[in-house]
Design an enzyme around this catalytic site. Structure first.
Site, PDB file in Angstrom:
ATOM      1  N   HIS A 132       0.823  -1.217   0.000  1.00 56.20           N
ATOM      2  CA  HIS A 132       0.000   0.000   0.000  1.00 56.20           C
ATOM      3  C   HIS A 132       0.854   1.262   0.000  1.00 56.20           C
ATOM      4  O   HIS A 132       0.369   2.342   0.310  1.00 56.20           O
ATOM      5  CB  HIS A 132      -0.964   0.006   1.193  1.00 56.20           C
ATOM      6  CG  HIS A 132      -2.007  -1.074   1.098  1.00 56.20           C
ATOM      7  ND1 HIS A 132      -2.754  -1.510   2.156  1.00 56.20           N
ATOM      8  CD2 HIS A 132      -2.426  -1.808   0.032  1.00 56.20           C
ATOM      9  CE1 HIS A 132      -3.584  -2.466   1.759  1.00 56.20           C
ATOM     10  NE2 HIS A 132      -3.398  -2.676   0.473  1.00 56.20           N
ATOM     11  N   CYS A 143       4.968   5.566 -14.462  1.00 56.24           N
ATOM     12  CA  CYS A 143       6.171   4.723 -14.573  1.00 56.24           C
ATOM     13  C   CYS A 143       6.615   4.155 -13.224  1.00 56.24           C
ATOM     14  O   CYS A 143       7.563   3.379 -13.163  1.00 56.24           O
ATOM     15  CB  CYS A 143       7.322   5.486 -15.235  1.00 56.24           C
ATOM     16  SG  CYS A 143       8.048   6.759 -14.194  1.00 56.24           S
TER      17      CYS A 143
HETATM   18  P1  NAD Z   1      -7.007  -3.526  10.374  1.00 55.94           P
HETATM   19  O1  NAD Z   1      -7.116  -2.197  11.029  1.00 55.94           O
HETATM   20  O2  NAD Z   1      -8.072  -3.995   9.505  1.00 55.94           O
HETATM   21  O3  NAD Z   1      -6.785  -4.654  11.460  1.00 55.94           O
HETATM   22  C1  NAD Z   1      -5.882  -4.524  12.456  1.00 55.94           C
HETATM   23  C2  NAD Z   1      -5.619  -5.883  13.084  1.00 55.94           C
HETATM   24  O4  NAD Z   1      -4.608  -5.710  14.056  1.00 55.94           O
HETATM   25  C3  NAD Z   1      -6.820  -6.512  13.807  1.00 55.94           C
HETATM   26  O5  NAD Z   1      -6.977  -7.837  13.340  1.00 55.94           O
HETATM   27  C4  NAD Z   1      -6.407  -6.491  15.283  1.00 55.94           C
HETATM   28  O6  NAD Z   1      -6.867  -7.622  15.974  1.00 55.94           O
HETATM   29  C5  NAD Z   1      -4.896  -6.509  15.167  1.00 55.94           C
HETATM   30  N1  NAD Z   1      -4.167  -5.973  16.319  1.00 55.94           N
HETATM   31  C6  NAD Z   1      -4.521  -4.987  17.161  1.00 55.94           C
HETATM   32  N2  NAD Z   1      -3.553  -4.785  18.084  1.00 55.94           N
HETATM   33  C7  NAD Z   1      -2.559  -5.640  17.795  1.00 55.94           C
HETATM   34  C8  NAD Z   1      -1.284  -5.919  18.377  1.00 55.94           C
HETATM   35  N3  NAD Z   1      -0.816  -5.241  19.427  1.00 55.94           N
HETATM   36  N4  NAD Z   1      -0.523  -6.889  17.830  1.00 55.94           N
HETATM   37  C9  NAD Z   1      -0.980  -7.586  16.770  1.00 55.94           C
HETATM   38  N5  NAD Z   1      -2.161  -7.375  16.177  1.00 55.94           N
HETATM   39  C10 NAD Z   1      -2.947  -6.410  16.682  1.00 55.94           C
HETATM   40  O7  NAD Z   1      -5.634  -3.446   9.632  1.00 55.94           O
HETATM   41  P2  NAD Z   1      -5.229  -4.032   8.265  1.00 55.94           P
HETATM   42  O8  NAD Z   1      -5.703  -5.420   8.122  1.00 55.94           O
HETATM   43  O9  NAD Z   1      -3.814  -3.756   8.167  1.00 55.94           O
HETATM   44  O10 NAD Z   1      -6.011  -3.213   7.146  1.00 55.94           O
HETATM   45  C11 NAD Z   1      -6.238  -1.830   7.169  1.00 55.94           C
HETATM   46  C12 NAD Z   1      -5.505  -1.047   6.077  1.00 55.94           C
HETATM   47  O11 NAD Z   1      -5.230   0.230   6.621  1.00 55.94           O
HETATM   48  C13 NAD Z   1      -4.185  -1.603   5.707  1.00 55.94           C
HETATM   49  O12 NAD Z   1      -4.246  -1.912   4.387  1.00 55.94           O
HETATM   50  C14 NAD Z   1      -3.163  -0.488   5.911  1.00 55.94           C
HETATM   51  O13 NAD Z   1      -2.668  -0.056   4.672  1.00 55.94           O
HETATM   52  C15 NAD Z   1      -3.894   0.664   6.446  1.00 55.94           C
HETATM   53  N6  NAD Z   1      -3.366   1.165   7.740  1.00 55.94           N
HETATM   54  C16 NAD Z   1      -2.025   1.351   7.919  1.00 55.94           C
HETATM   55  C17 NAD Z   1      -1.536   1.792   9.144  1.00 55.94           C
HETATM   56  C18 NAD Z   1      -0.061   1.958   9.326  1.00 55.94           C
HETATM   57  O14 NAD Z   1       0.638   2.173   8.358  1.00 55.94           O
HETATM   58  N7  NAD Z   1       0.448   1.820  10.550  1.00 55.94           N
HETATM   59  C19 NAD Z   1      -2.417   2.046  10.199  1.00 55.94           C
HETATM   60  C20 NAD Z   1      -3.786   1.865   9.969  1.00 55.94           C
HETATM   61  C21 NAD Z   1      -4.239   1.408   8.745  1.00 55.94           C
HETATM   62 ZN    ZN Z   2       6.914   8.665 -14.525  1.00 53.98          ZN
END
Ligand code: NAD
Ligand code: ZN
Length: 261
Positions: A132, A143
């Protein structure tokens, strides 16, 4: 730690040392202990604020200059500003350092991450497929050239790629935006080689990432789930590490080291 957890850690460590091509698949949960809120689940940003606009990419294409101006306007959306500030303050936690250890030990061949927060690299990881994108970088949508976030500072909006004149945007993949071909191909080819995947802190609901552990299983490989909460993938997991990544992943590294002594 109770006996079940100890047994699960031993079994996970055994799988890691016996496998040839271990991958990690990571989601927002890994960074939760760094103070970055997740999107879904208890305390998640969307749980609090509702889901954001699902056509962010179409809006960007419709008026890229406006998107660039909004990036400069920190006051545009106070709730999401809170998220941005949390991500900017965040430091890698013991879970990130544990993955970096596994990479240095030659066990972890690649980490496919959905996180955009740059904490993997800051913990010392180099073998990354940031599916992502990475919020500290910019990318040409044509590109796929990439630059640091402030590379075009002071230029007129919208920014065009110096190589191909394509539009430049944040490397972070927006809603409605296709995942860049280069990183997607890398994920598919790595998953084809993978015989053991450790799935850390993702609710595994966002495709295509959610399909990778299933592919590994279909090809006869194993997968380990490291998540304090059950997910739709839990029933397919060979081993489940039910706890915070910041506690479980370092404990796993200790066991891997002991097995290799
Ligand atoms: P999600 O928010 O859907 O799920 C988060 C998961 O993390 C849950 O299953 C939860 O049970 C688990 N969790 C919570 N605390 C935890 C811990 N201490 N240790 C391990 N697991 C824990 O997140 P997702 O599935 O990554 O999808 C959401 C999208 O949002 C992603 O594609 C991502 O790109 C984006 N996102 C990124 C960030 C970041 O870069 N830090 C933060 C939020 C969302
Ligand atoms: Zn370019």
């Amino acid at each position: 730690m109770n006996d079940d957890t100890e047994r699960a850690l031993d079994e996970a460590a055994r799988l890691l040392v016996e496998s040839r091509h271990v991958l990690a698949l990571v989601g927002a949960g890994l960074s939760a202990e760094s103070g970055v809120p997740t999107f879904r689940g208890p305390g998640g940003l969307w749980t609090k604020l509702g889901e954001p606009s699902m056509n962010g990419y179409q809006e960007f294409l419709g008026d890229p200059a406006r998107w660039w101006r909004e990036q400069q306007d920190q006051q545009a959306d106070p709730d999401r500003t809170e998220f941005r500030e949390a991500i900017e303050r965040a430091e890698p936690n013991p879970g990130h350092y544990a993955l970096a250890d596994l990479e240095r030990m030659g066990i972890l061949k690649m980490t496919i991450t959905q996180n955009v927060d740059d904490l993997h690299a800051r913990a010392g990881q180099e073998l990354l497929a940031e599916i992502h994108g990475n919020r500290t970088r910019l990318r040409c949508i044509t590109c796929e050239s990439r630059w640091p976030r402030d590379h075009f500072h002071g230029q007129d909006y919208p920014i065009h790629c110096p190589e191909c004149r394509g539009l430049v945007k944040s490397d972070t993949v927006m809603f409605g935006e296709p995942i860049p071909r280069g990183v997607l191909d890398l994920c598919f080819s790595q998953t084809e080689m993978c015989d053991c995947m450790i799935v850390c802190g993702t609710s595994a609901t966002v495709y295509p990432a959610a399909s990778f552990p299933q592919t590994v299983r279909e090809r006869g490989g194993a997968f380990i789930e490291a998540n304090p909460n059950p997910t739709p993938l839990s029933p397919l997991a060979n081993v489940v590490l039910r706890g915070q990544n910041g506690q479980m992943l370092p404990a796993l590294v200790e066991r891997v080291k002991a097995l290799r002594r």
